[in-house]
Motif scaffolding. Sequence first.
Motif, PDB file in Angstrom:
ATOM      1  N   ALA A 284      -4.045  15.389  -7.076  1.00  0.00           N
ATOM      2  CA  ALA A 284      -4.582  14.705  -8.176  1.00  0.00           C
ATOM      3  C   ALA A 284      -3.967  15.016  -9.466  1.00  0.00           C
ATOM      4  O   ALA A 284      -3.646  14.001 -10.223  1.00  0.00           O
ATOM      5  N   ILE A 294      -0.940   3.268 -13.086  1.00  0.00           N
ATOM      6  CA  ILE A 294      -2.108   2.974 -12.480  1.00  0.00           C
ATOM      7  C   ILE A 294      -2.948   1.943 -13.061  1.00  0.00           C
ATOM      8  O   ILE A 294      -3.337   1.020 -12.574  1.00  0.00           O
ATOM      9  N   ALA A 295      -3.469   2.250 -14.313  1.00  0.00           N
ATOM     10  CA  ALA A 295      -4.319   1.376 -15.340  1.00  0.00           C
ATOM     11  C   ALA A 295      -3.523   0.220 -15.432  1.00  0.00           C
ATOM     12  O   ALA A 295      -4.086  -1.008 -15.384  1.00  0.00           O
ATOM     13  N   PRO A 298      -3.399  -1.495 -10.928  1.00  0.00           N
ATOM     14  CA  PRO A 298      -4.240  -0.546  -9.998  1.00  0.00           C
ATOM     15  C   PRO A 298      -3.956  -0.489  -8.380  1.00  0.00           C
ATOM     16  O   PRO A 298      -4.203   0.313  -7.496  1.00  0.00           O
ATOM     17  N   ALA A 301      -2.586   2.087  -6.332  1.00  0.00           N
ATOM     18  CA  ALA A 301      -3.708   2.991  -5.798  1.00  0.00           C
ATOM     19  C   ALA A 301      -4.103   2.880  -4.354  1.00  0.00           C
ATOM     20  O   ALA A 301      -4.523   3.768  -3.685  1.00  0.00           O
ATOM     21  N   PHE A 302      -4.115   1.590  -4.114  1.00  0.00           N
ATOM     22  CA  PHE A 302      -4.405   1.077  -2.691  1.00  0.00           C
ATOM     23  C   PHE A 302      -3.808   1.724  -1.417  1.00  0.00           C
ATOM     24  O   PHE A 302      -4.337   2.169  -0.624  1.00  0.00           O
ATOM     25  N   PHE A 303      -2.470   1.960  -1.886  1.00  0.00           N
ATOM     26  CA  PHE A 303      -1.691   2.643  -0.647  1.00  0.00           C
ATOM     27  C   PHE A 303      -1.485   3.992  -0.653  1.00  0.00           C
ATOM     28  O   PHE A 303      -0.803   4.396   0.219  1.00  0.00           O
ATOM     29  N   ILE A 304      -2.281   4.590  -1.512  1.00  0.00           N
ATOM     30  CA  ILE A 304      -2.189   6.125  -1.191  1.00  0.00           C
ATOM     31  C   ILE A 304      -2.400   6.668   0.040  1.00  0.00           C
ATOM     32  O   ILE A 304      -1.856   7.475   0.688  1.00  0.00           O
ATOM     33  N   PRO A 305      -3.679   6.461   0.494  1.00  0.00           N
ATOM     34  CA  PRO A 305      -3.965   6.938   2.055  1.00  0.00           C
ATOM     35  C   PRO A 305      -2.882   6.323   2.986  1.00  0.00           C
ATOM     36  O   PRO A 305      -2.630   7.262   3.864  1.00  0.00           O
ATOM     37  N   LEU A 306      -2.534   5.008   2.980  1.00  0.00           N
ATOM     38  CA  LEU A 306      -1.379   4.791   3.657  1.00  0.00           C
ATOM     39  C   LEU A 306      -0.192   5.858   3.886  1.00  0.00           C
ATOM     40  O   LEU A 306       0.045   6.081   4.958  1.00  0.00           O
TER      41      LEU A 306
ATOM     42  N   GLY B 280      -4.448   2.479   7.594  1.00  0.00           N
ATOM     43  CA  GLY B 280      -3.903   2.645   6.063  1.00  0.00           C
ATOM     44  C   GLY B 280      -4.238   1.325   5.440  1.00  0.00           C
ATOM     45  O   GLY B 280      -4.427   1.261   4.038  1.00  0.00           O
ATOM     46  N   LEU B 281      -3.809   0.414   5.982  1.00  0.00           N
ATOM     47  CA  LEU B 281      -3.852  -0.939   5.471  1.00  0.00           C
ATOM     48  C   LEU B 281      -5.274  -1.509   5.259  1.00  0.00           C
ATOM     49  O   LEU B 281      -5.710  -2.098   4.249  1.00  0.00           O
ATOM     50  N   ALA B 284      -6.370   0.340   2.187  1.00  0.00           N
ATOM     51  CA  ALA B 284      -5.923  -0.156   1.152  1.00  0.00           C
ATOM     52  C   ALA B 284      -6.801  -1.581   0.818  1.00  0.00           C
ATOM     53  O   ALA B 284      -7.068  -1.730  -0.377  1.00  0.00           O
ATOM     54  N   ILE B 287     -10.025  -0.109  -0.852  1.00  0.00           N
ATOM     55  CA  ILE B 287      -9.619   0.482  -2.360  1.00  0.00           C
ATOM     56  C   ILE B 287      -9.670  -0.854  -2.940  1.00  0.00           C
ATOM     57  O   ILE B 287     -10.167  -0.992  -4.198  1.00  0.00           O
ATOM     58  N   SER B 288      -8.882  -1.872  -2.573  1.00  0.00           N
ATOM     59  CA  SER B 288      -8.716  -3.052  -3.610  1.00  0.00           C
ATOM     60  C   SER B 288      -9.939  -3.794  -3.968  1.00  0.00           C
ATOM     61  O   SER B 288     -10.100  -4.316  -5.020  1.00  0.00           O
ATOM     62  N   GLU B 291     -10.793  -2.614  -7.228  1.00  0.00           N
ATOM     63  CA  GLU B 291      -9.710  -2.721  -8.354  1.00  0.00           C
ATOM     64  C   GLU B 291      -9.927  -2.526  -9.886  1.00  0.00           C
ATOM     65  O   GLU B 291      -9.390  -1.892 -10.603  1.00  0.00           O
ATOM     66  N   ILE B 294     -10.640   0.701 -10.974  1.00  0.00           N
ATOM     67  CA  ILE B 294      -9.627   1.756 -10.994  1.00  0.00           C
ATOM     68  C   ILE B 294      -8.956   1.382 -12.216  1.00  0.00           C
ATOM     69  O   ILE B 294      -8.616   2.240 -12.858  1.00  0.00           O
ATOM     70  N   ALA B 295      -8.822  -0.007 -12.598  1.00  0.00           N
ATOM     71  CA  ALA B 295      -8.027  -0.214 -13.779  1.00  0.00           C
ATOM     72  C   ALA B 295      -8.826   0.480 -14.905  1.00  0.00           C
ATOM     73  O   ALA B 295      -8.248   0.712 -16.248  1.00  0.00           O
ATOM     74  N   PRO B 298      -8.643   4.753 -14.229  1.00  0.00           N
ATOM     75  CA  PRO B 298      -7.580   5.354 -13.312  1.00  0.00           C
ATOM     76  C   PRO B 298      -7.728   6.579 -12.551  1.00  0.00           C
ATOM     77  O   PRO B 298      -7.205   6.834 -11.661  1.00  0.00           O
ATOM     78  N   ALA B 301      -8.384   7.305  -8.683  1.00  0.00           N
ATOM     79  CA  ALA B 301      -7.242   7.180  -7.847  1.00  0.00           C
ATOM     80  C   ALA B 301      -7.000   8.625  -7.516  1.00  0.00           C
ATOM     81  O   ALA B 301      -6.442   8.736  -6.313  1.00  0.00           O
ATOM     82  N   PHE B 303      -8.154  11.161  -6.870  1.00  0.00           N
ATOM     83  CA  PHE B 303      -8.826  12.300  -5.874  1.00  0.00           C
ATOM     84  C   PHE B 303      -8.840  11.372  -4.662  1.00  0.00           C
ATOM     85  O   PHE B 303      -9.412  12.124  -3.640  1.00  0.00           O
ATOM     86  N   ILE B 304      -8.068  10.402  -4.454  1.00  0.00           N
ATOM     87  CA  ILE B 304      -7.965   9.768  -3.053  1.00  0.00           C
ATOM     88  C   ILE B 304      -7.651  10.893  -2.074  1.00  0.00           C
ATOM     89  O   ILE B 304      -8.197  10.618  -0.913  1.00  0.00           O
ATOM     90  N   ASP B 417     -10.887   8.793   7.571  1.00  0.00           N
ATOM     91  CA  ASP B 417     -10.261   8.527   6.419  1.00  0.00           C
ATOM     92  C   ASP B 417     -11.024   7.564   5.607  1.00  0.00           C
ATOM     93  O   ASP B 417     -11.361   7.309   4.621  1.00  0.00           O
TER      94      ASP B 417
END
Lengths: 434, 434
Positions: A284, A294-295, A298, A301-306, B280-281, B284, B287-288, B291, B294-295, B298, B301, B303-304, B417
């Motif tokens: 974190a 990220i701001a 955004p 951030a989507f692909f962090i878990p991937l 993972g996709l 993503a 999470i999107s 969006e 998150i914007a 931020p 994101a 703590f993901i 996840d």
Amino acid sequence: VDAKEADFVTSTLNGVNPADISEVIRELDAEQTKFVIDLLDVEVGAEIIVNLEEDRQSLFLENFTADELATFVDQMDSDDGVDVINELPIEKREEVIASVENEEKAGYILDLLRYEEDVAGGLMAKEMIRANLNWTIQQCIEEIRKQAENVEKIYSVYVVDNEGKLLGRVSLKKIILSEPDALVADIYEEDIVSVGTHADEEEVALTMQKYDLEALPVVNVKGKLVGRITIDDAMDVITEQAEEDRQMMTGISGDVEEDDTVWVLSKARLPWLVIGLVGGLLGAKFISLFEKDIALIPAMAFFIPLITATGGNVGIQSSSIVVQGLASYNAFEDTLLKKMLKVFFVAVVNGIILALIVFGIVIFSTSDQAMAGTVAIALFSVVLLASFMGTVTPLALDKIGINPAMASGPFITTANDLLGLTVYFMVAHFLYGF
Amino acid sequence: VDAKEADFVTSTLNGVNPADISEVIRELDAEQTKFVIDLLDVEVGAEIIVNLEEDRQSLFLENFTADELATFVDQMDSDDGVDVINELPIEKREEVIASVENEEKAGYILDLLRYEEDVAGGLMAKEMIRANLNWTIQQCIEEIRKQAENVEKIYSVYVVDNEGKLLGRVSLKKIILSEPDALVADIYEEDIVSVGTHADEEEVALTMQKYDLEALPVVNVKGKLVGRITIDDAMDVITEQAEEDRQMMTGISGDVEEDDTVWVLSKARLPWLVIGLVGGLLGAKFISLFEKDIALIPAMAFFIPLITATGGNVGIQSSSIVVQGLASYNAFEDTLLKKMLKVFFVAVVNGIILALIVFGIVIFSTSDQAMAGTVAIALFSVVLLASFMGTVTPLALDKIGINPAMASGPFITTANDLLGLTVYFMVAHFLYGF
């Protein structure tokens, strides 16, 4: 049992196999266990004590006096006797050994106490049948008769010379089929597998498995026969090893089972979870360095878990293959360089394929080329890096004497997560040209 | 070997233990292996073929004619013979069995072919020594002499009645120590452990380990003695099982080893990586949906990875404990409800501790109360949820007949996840009141 109905317990358990009684007793506490064992034959009691789980043994043994313990140890094979005595506090050990009636056994146990528990010397029992090269079969049979009480399972008679050096063996089958006046020297098998007292327990188990042996003689540095390891001990080594590896991989410390209390279960699991937590917090902190990026975008951030999940999967796969390789003592080891090259090629192949898939899907669904490129390149790098870490870590752990299965555990996977994130955000930063 | 120097090979390998030759041969291809085996004694060759890894056997056996194979099978115990024949294409099987000279063995093999490979019937050999209750010890010895060639390791003589029903056993030790005219009926042990032909191989291994047996008699539904399983087969079952569980947990399909080719290694690992990738996709995509959130903030994101990693760790720990519990066939099973309650309490304890730690650290370092609350509550929920999933999934897999170790594999962790992320963003959405 709760009501302490001695008659009922005795009549129920009379004639039941000790292994089955042991299973029932697992449900009782130390005091109840003592109550039941006191009601049974000494011989059966001894077997049950041997069967107790290691972590319960020491607790349970506190309830017995040194004298009581000595009578049980008297009934045990020397290898089991040593295991029990090793669970006692130092002062009590000497007391118990001094009270063991069978002096030969007491001597055996003193002798075995010198070895570490996880080497051949710590696994072996001193009880076995040895025959001099010059004996006749009839003399072997006399020896078997004399030792019949001490040696429960014989398997083979070991042949030694006058100095006690191991020369070979004669199977019981051969003894039965030979004339009583045949000479051991004429019929024994010279081709015999043995291990040294300091051989590692894993090596012992693998050797017995490889040659399909039910008993393995142990020799000292001079080749003198000093004991033998039976197959049941080797099997225990194998199951314990598998269990330990599994616990390393899943991040549970110590020997926990479903039926332990809530608190014991929580305690065993917490340390690893906290390590994971600290890793997550570091992650974190790290991501927060990119707060502005990220701001702005955004989607990053989507692909962090991937990224973290793929890095974790690749790392575990790699280390698992290495751990397996380390465990199998292969005769023809590839050189380290050749190994690393192969790991590298596998990673390149998998990395390219995964990167292409992700690139295609991201382009198709968002038409954001920079994002697709970032994710694909980061993923490729993460696969390479995780493969490398997954290979090197268990090798390094093994070198410094730590169980390499640890490398598949939470500690390392957390480190992999952090590395993956670093790569991802660096690539993104670079490609987007912040 | 490459130069096919027959003399050199023969002289080098002469007198070497077949288990050692098998190890050397692992480095050769199928044709070279055949070349070496042709040079050796049939007996040694047969043992080497038995020792070949299963996936290489079928490839290797193609190089031999049915007649050649039959001479090898003639030298094998019936259980090994069946294993080899099971690797052949159907037409060739009949040819080989028809060419086996020893008619008794051919009959044994035909009989054993009826059983699945992973039940007691598929593990047992037909070769053993059986004695009628009314025999004398001398008659037993005669029988042992007659069967000496067929039964390599005897361990015990099994005692049957006139209908062939298993009654007990006499150990070789007892035979040696008894008078030749003693009656079997007077000295045999009635207390004998046996399994049915359809007992699962894991049950067989656990039984042998529990009672410290080196051979386990197998009986049919009528209690008739039909075969016996030796300890080496039980040991193989245990190591294979551990290996399989490990592969399930690490997401490697099939039996891969470090020394396979790059392509084989890549192929074995890709399917699971792709599953992880798809997960993972999906993550993503999910999470999107947030969006805009998150914007705006931020920090969400950051703590993901913390959430997904903790969920993964808790899930694996839980399922690992359940898998272990399933494997140990405990006599006193807690009820499902009691089990779930305990899992729930452990999760609550760990969840609260972890949540408090995280709350403290986040408050301390950011003074963002909403964020600290979100992360703490989300973490607590994820621990509960992952514990629940980690417990239920292996139980469910076991019910429908899939190896429950699968629950610790990439498929389930990916699902975890996604669940964790859902909880996290929902809690955040709710607390921030978007």
